[in-house]
Design a protein around this motif. Structure first.
Motif, short mmCIF file in Angstrom:
data_model
loop_
_atom_site.label_atom_id
_atom_site.label_comp_id
_atom_site.label_asym_id
_atom_site.label_seq_id
_atom_site.Cartn_x
_atom_site.Cartn_y
_atom_site.Cartn_z
N VAL A 307 0.97 -1.12 0.02
CA VAL A 307 0.02 0.01 -0.01
C VAL A 307 1.05 1.25 0.00
O VAL A 307 1.76 1.44 1.00
CB VAL A 307 -1.00 0.05 1.24
N THR A 308 0.69 2.19 -1.01
CA THR A 308 1.68 3.32 -1.10
C THR A 308 0.82 4.85 -1.07
O THR A 308 1.40 5.55 -0.67
CB THR A 308 2.26 3.48 -2.46
N ALA A 309 -0.55 4.29 -1.02
CA ALA A 309 -1.60 5.64 -0.72
C ALA A 309 -2.73 5.11 -0.34
O ALA A 309 -3.47 4.58 -0.90
CB ALA A 309 -1.37 6.47 -1.57
N LEU A 310 -3.18 5.83 0.74
CA LEU A 310 -4.66 5.89 1.29
C LEU A 310 -5.33 7.33 1.27
O LEU A 310 -4.81 7.91 2.08
CB LEU A 310 -4.91 5.12 2.60
N LYS A 311 -6.33 7.60 0.79
CA LYS A 311 -6.64 8.96 0.74
C LYS A 311 -8.34 8.90 0.64
O LYS A 311 -8.82 7.89 0.12
CB LYS A 311 -6.13 9.94 -0.40
N TYR A 312 -8.78 10.05 0.62
CA TYR A 312 -10.29 10.16 0.53
C TYR A 312 -10.61 11.48 -0.18
O TYR A 312 -9.87 12.71 -0.27
CB TYR A 312 -11.03 10.15 1.82
N ARG A 313 -11.74 11.56 -0.79
CA ARG A 313 -12.25 13.02 -1.42
C ARG A 313 -13.54 13.39 -0.87
O ARG A 313 -14.50 12.23 -0.78
CB ARG A 313 -12.42 12.64 -2.89
N GLU A 314 -13.77 14.36 -0.05
CA GLU A 314 -14.85 14.86 0.45
C GLU A 314 -15.50 15.66 -0.72
O GLU A 314 -15.13 16.28 -1.20
CB GLU A 314 -14.79 15.78 1.50
N THR A 315 -16.91 15.38 -1.04
CA THR A 315 -17.73 16.10 -1.74
C THR A 315 -19.04 16.43 -1.07
O THR A 315 -19.28 15.94 -0.04
CB THR A 315 -18.13 15.42 -2.80
N GLY A 316 -19.64 17.51 -1.39
CA GLY A 316 -21.06 17.73 -0.63
C GLY A 316 -21.70 19.17 -1.20
O GLY A 316 -21.13 19.53 -2.28
N TYR A 317 -22.72 19.63 -0.75
CA TYR A 317 -23.39 20.65 -1.14
C TYR A 317 -22.56 22.01 -1.33
O TYR A 317 -21.74 22.18 -0.22
CB TYR A 317 -24.63 20.94 -0.26
N ASP A 318 -22.60 22.63 -2.00
CA ASP A 318 -21.89 23.77 -2.34
C ASP A 318 -22.27 24.93 -1.47
O ASP A 318 -22.89 25.76 -2.09
CB ASP A 318 -21.48 24.34 -3.72
N THR A 319 -21.94 25.07 -0.26
CA THR A 319 -22.09 25.91 0.59
C THR A 319 -21.09 26.37 1.82
O THR A 319 -19.98 25.44 1.70
CB THR A 319 -23.63 25.86 1.52
N GLU A 320 -20.99 27.38 2.32
CA GLU A 320 -19.94 27.56 3.59
C GLU A 320 -21.05 27.76 4.90
O GLU A 320 -21.90 28.11 5.07
CB GLU A 320 -19.30 29.15 3.21
#
Length: 754
Positions: A307-320
């Protein structure tokens, strides 16, 4: 808007028309993944290329190998028949000369509590650059690498499938500019705009999802490492919507499984989604595109895999996260911020009750979530509430009944109390009051009027009980159902009367006023027994929910408040959803200290639980981490609204915050700072209660005015920006002060220190 759409389509007809297209081998099977590719040549770089993209069900778009859209499209549908489309300006990504366009489509092919399946996969692209239009000039292929994971399968509420990806069967880098696509087949055309089963296309009413990019986990093993066949646990910074990623090296034919703690432990009683991957030989990387959520990500990796990399991508509603609240109370601070996180986690295609078990827009949850969003999130979140209200009425049945969740393909049961809450005071009217969006008020009014009229009254002027498809009321016991439904009906009348007045429908408004007057008199005569509101035929313990709704509906007058307070101090039957209304009722009666004490008592187990960043569906979790519900239910965050609206005192007086009140009720909270990101601008309020004096600071946005007053206290006199504006000698309570745009300081000098 209609003219623009028509003209846009007419322009496209000047060359080859846009078509709905699929690969020639497509069989419309559930969980199908389809590749679309086209190379076009442009004589110059465009300054604008407005393009419509519709897909059944989701799509990912690359232009010249750059990922332009991560998970485009919305679950069907805006109504039972039609389909959403996205509108995007592709010009920033296009070049003079050769351009490679690639689209990956995920066809759900299943019904769900948040999706109406059309029964047919498809992609539709219509562009100002006609060479981009979808038609038989596109190359396509159904991707064999994407398959469906074996049992346990996701429960019937979810239209998504658990994805298995077999890397040995992948097509290769088909999104790449240098890919040889001669093996791909010309697309099969299914029809132009308006073709069944997708029918009319409705413009996406909310922003494209926000892509936070690939990130490292907050806690993960040091890499690279060789797996010993263990389950690798990686921590996320908070409960988030993610797509898991890895980069590995290994032999072919091994299976890697990915899921979260919300799949393994905190699933809310029903199986949800996981991901699987079958390795090819050598170095490889993969991101599973079906989003999942949790606090921890789990990778089950076979022995010997590097295993050389474990990552994640967060996505969601576009607001602040534009709203804020901090105070001298650690509990209230944690409550507000957990509610904000839980709210955001339950927004994507629509409001959700939870992001794993159902992903469904139960409309009572949306009432609470919409109310929170106006205080917690930036103005872009308003579009989600607008979408919810339009979908609710667009799915109205011929018999005038409203149901939720909607959109839905395999559920259509009416929950009368939830539907009435949505079209009434806390739903449609509250949306208008905070947003100032009069067009939505107009759009929804007629359907809301039909629904209210479908509730029938008896000869006394209260309702004939309407069971609907599911007689719900609330989770928990001791529900005085007849009274709950009566009071939600009255809230519906209250909202309709205000709406009719606002729209100039004077006859309707007067009709609702007369109904309300008769109802209030009759309700009190029938159901107030001197100590509480009760249905004489109800045999359970006194229902705290009904007392709360009676107060908030203005059915209960002030002389009943002491008796109702005693009920709130002895009866605790409301679920976390309905506890919001008890909390609000106690503030509305002026018992803010008692309200804060009850809320802290009931919510402490979930709010102060250090393992979770979100609020639970039920009051606590058991040793297995379930307790009958999910650990991320935004209906439990109603306290956020009350802390901003009542404790901090910020509430619109006129629609869109052109005039608003600042009437804090801090109780025994000695200090707070609040920011309300209203549609008219940021409103800031702070409070500091000291021994000799108390200070209230208010920032009023440009173009608005505030009506402000000092909280209850023993003041000798009050200063406004250092000028005395009130004195105890004036023989009255401290008055409301009209504050124009700018910064203001109200300071109360206390009697004992003057």
């Amino acid at each position: 808007m209609l003219c623009q759409a028509f003209c846009f389509r007419a322009a496209a007809q000047s060359t080859e028309a846009a078509q709905w297209i699929v690969p020639s081998t497509s069989k419309d099977e559930p969980n199908s993944w389809l590749a679309y590719r086209k190379v076009v040549s442009l004589s110059e770089k465009p300054t604008q290329t407005i393009t419509k993209i519709a897909a059944d069900s989701k799509y990912w778009l690359w232009i010249n190998e750059k990922l332009v859209v991560f998970e485009g499209g919305l679950k069907r549908g805006p109504d039972p028949d039609n389909t959403y489309y996205d509108e995007i300006n592709l010009a920033p990504y296009l070049l003079k000369g050769k351009n490679t366009i690639a689209v990956l489509v995920w066809y759900f092919g299943k019904e769900g509590f948040s999706h109406k399946s059309s029964g047919k996969a498809g992609l539709y692209i219509e562009s100002q650059a006609p060479s981009l239009n979808s038609n038989k000039t596109w190359k396509t292929e159904q991707l064999k690498a994407y398959q469906t994971a074996a049992a346990p399968v996701p429960n019937y509420r979810l239209p998504e499938s658990s994805i298995l990806y077999d890397a040995s069967k992948e097509l290769g880098n088909w999104q790449g500019r240098e890919f040889n696509d001669t093996s791909m087949q010309p697309a099969r055309e299914l029809g132009t705009y308006g073709t069944s089963p997708w029918n009319k296309l409705v413009k996406r009413p909310i922003p494209l999802f926000k892509d936070f990019g690939l990130k490292n986990y907050t806690k993960a093993p040091k890499m690279p490492f060789v797996s010993k066949g263990d389950t690798i646990v990686c921590n996320l910074p908070y409960n988030a919507q993610i797509t898991p990623y890895f980069k590995i090296e290994g032999a072919a034919g091994q299976k890697i499984t990915m899921y979260t703690d919300n799949y393994l432990l905190f699933l809310g009683g029903e199986v949800n989604l996981r991901a699987e991957y079958i390795t090819k030989d050598g170095i490889q990387e993969y991101e599973s595109l079906g989003w999942i959520n949790g606090h921890k990500a789990y990778y089950v990796i076979p022995k010997g895999v590097k295993v050389t990399a474990l990552k994640y991508r967060e996505t969601g509603y576009d607001t602040e996260f534009s709203g804020s609240f901090t105070s001298s109370s650690a509990f209230l601070n944690k409550l507000w911020h957990k509610a904000q996180r839980t709210l955001y986690l339950n927004m994507r295609d629509s409001y959700m009750d939870c992001p794993e078990r159902e992903r469904a827009q139960w409309t009572a949850d949306a009432v609470n979530e919409s109310g929170q969003a106006f205080y917690a999130l930036s103005k872009s979140s308003t579009a989600m509430s607008r979408k919810w209200l339009h979908e609710l009425v667009a799915w109205q049945k011929k018999d005038s009944s409203l149901f939720s969740p909607s959109p839905a393909g395999n559920w259509d049961k009416e929950l009368p109390d939830q539907s009435m809450a949505s079209v009434g005071y806390y739903g449609l009217w509250n949306y208008y009051l905070h947003s100032g969006d009069k067009q939505t008020l107009k759009d929804v009014y007629d359907a809301a009027k039909r629904y209210v009229a479908a509730w029938k009254l008896n000869e006394k002027g209260t309702i004939i009980f309407r069971p609907g498809g599911w007689t719900w009321g609330d989770w928990g016991d001791n529900r005085d159902m007849l009274l709950l439904y009566n009071l939600w009906y009255y809230m519906g009348l209250k909202g309709m009367q205000l709406t009719a007045d606002e729209l100039g429908k004077s006859t309707d408004a007067e009709y609702y006023r007369q109904l309300m007057q008769r109802f209030k008199t009759s309700f009190n005569a029938q159901f107030w027994n001197g100590n509480s509101y009760r249905d004489p035929d109800y045999k359970g313990k006194t229902d705290d929910r009904t007392q709360a709704l009676a107060v908030l509906a203005d059915v209960a007058d002030a002389e009943k408040y002491p008796a109702i307070l005693k009920i709130f101090q002895t009866e605790e039957h409301a679920s976390p959803y309905m506890e919001k209304y008890v909390f609000e009722a106690m503030f509305a009666m002026g018992y803010e200290k008692e309200a804060l004490a009850r809320h802290e008592k009931r919510f402490t187990p979930m709010v102060m639980n250090s393992k979770f960043t979100t609020l639970f569906e039920v009051w606590n979790i058991d040793s297995n981490g379930v307790g009958g519900g999910t650990i991320n239910h935004a209906w439990s965050g109603g306290g956020l609204t009350i802390l901003s609206q009542y404790l901090s005192g910020v509430s619109p007086i006129t629609p869109g915050y052109k005039q608003f009140s600042v009437k804090p009720q801090p109780g025994d909270v000695s200090s707070f700072k609040t920011l309300v990101p209203s549609v008219a601008g940021d409103i800031k309020v702070s409070w500091n209660n000291q021994v000799a004096s108390a200070t209230l600071e208010v920032t009023v946005p440009k173009g608005t005015e505030a009506m402000a007053t000092m909280p209850k206290g023993s003041y000798d006199h009050i200063l406004l920006n250092s000028k005395k504006v009130w004195s105890k000698q004036d023989n009255g309570k401290p008055q409301m002060f009209r504050l124009t745009a700018g910064s203001w300081t109200l300071k109360g000098i206390k009697i004992s220190n003057y």
